[in-house]
Design a protein around this motif. Sequence first.
Motif, short mmCIF file in Angstrom:
data_model
loop_
_atom_site.label_atom_id
_atom_site.label_comp_id
_atom_site.label_asym_id
_atom_site.label_seq_id
_atom_site.Cartn_x
_atom_site.Cartn_y
_atom_site.Cartn_z
N GLU A 50 0.83 -1.21 0.00
CA GLU A 50 0.00 0.00 0.00
C GLU A 50 0.87 1.26 0.00
OE1 GLU A 50 -3.04 2.28 2.96
OE2 GLU A 50 -3.39 0.13 2.68
N HIS A 54 0.88 4.14 -2.97
CA HIS A 54 0.56 5.55 -2.72
C HIS A 54 1.68 6.47 -3.18
CE1 HIS A 54 -2.86 5.22 0.46
NE2 HIS A 54 -2.99 4.34 -0.51
N GLU A 81 3.81 10.09 3.41
CA GLU A 81 3.23 8.75 3.41
C GLU A 81 3.66 7.94 4.63
OE1 GLU A 81 0.85 7.41 1.51
OE2 GLU A 81 0.68 9.39 0.60
#
Length: 449
Positions: A50, A54, A81
């Motif tokens: 993930e 991103h 992030e």
Amino acid sequence: MFDNLTNRLSGVIKSLRGQSRLTESNVQDALREVRMALLEADVALPVVKEFISHVKERAMGQDVLSSLTPGQAIIGIVHQELTRLMGEHNDALDLNTTPPAVILMAGLQGAGKTTTSGKLAKLLLEQNKKKVLLVSCDVYRPAAIEQLKTLAGQLGVDFFPSEVGQLPIDIARNAHDYARKHFHDVLIVDTAGRLAIDQAMMDEIKALHASLKPIETLFVVDAMQGQDAVNTAKAFSEALPLTGVVLTKLDGDSRGGAALSVRHITGKPIKFAGVGEKLTGLEAFHPERMASRILGMGDVLSLIEEAQRGVDQEEAQKLAKKLKSGKDFDLEDFKQQLLQMKKMGGMSAFMDKLPAQLGQAAMGAQVDDKAINRIEGIINSMTPAERQHPLILKASRKRRIAAGAGVQVQEINRLLNQFGQTQKMMKMMSKGGMSKMMRGMKGMLPGMR
């Protein structure tokens, strides 16, 4: 802390910084390296996937590709992030309830629940001015009860007695009744752990939770367990309505996988990070600041906050007045500054919050906690006149001091050299020149340019 991950990510970012512009190709190469770095750091695979997804989506955006400083743009994205992954912001304890606010400590044996209970009591006493009661429901380990009782005595907080043979639920109810009648603000309940998750353990802590109805249920987990820490946290979060996580031994974890995974896997905020054995070693977990540390940017905000709490203001004002009056910074002052450093958690905690380049330069001087103790011993072996006037320290005096401190004469010379550099910096500071002070630090910290 996070040394391996920091070094790998720093290398990736450095390579991007050298690119005149970002392309899909060099972003892909960089993200492949980031992915390997995260997996080596024992970050859970779903979290890595993930995170990379991103970062890639944002890095390939037109704003970044057309940026004049693509390397900095990528750093910004990775930082944001990492922060998002660990929870965006610090989730403080919720003590907004009719006293006593009950905090239930859960976790496996050896995770550091008892020590963390003591550290949390100290934090609530000193920073929140709360009247705290500690109680141990760990009737399977007499040493755990005795340890918490000793910690309570060291901290000057109240301890509710318990002993082997009692039922944990009876101990908890009696402690809660006592806390209510004696106007305690907070009741911290230390529970039993096991070497592994078992049904009996879960049933017992579920019963304690149902009886006490705690406002905070904190899962204490050893960060050095890496992937196992995340799996354990997930099992506890499914069994109990956890309100937060405390990561212990974070300073011993050079990988960082647990810190980056546990929030994502459990959905529960990391509220505190435990560092070191000292009772001062419990920090509020700030995801943004932790992301900065992982990327080698340091955590100056936490450093300032610790300084404000740990530094003796009276001593600091005395030194400031002394320097302002034109008097020299002497070895006694030098010793006092080292003692203040120890109060802030020691040199290793201080270095960990410095930006990587500055911290590495400082570590090049091999100034660690043992070195501070050695320096303190050397200065204590000097006469008052020698501390005030180091220039009188000639060969015979140095031999006497070395014998008294149990060190070689070379150690005395090394200390005097460090002191001389610090004294120069203090003179610059007394004249109000911040730029001069920074130049002075270059001399103090070998390797800085």
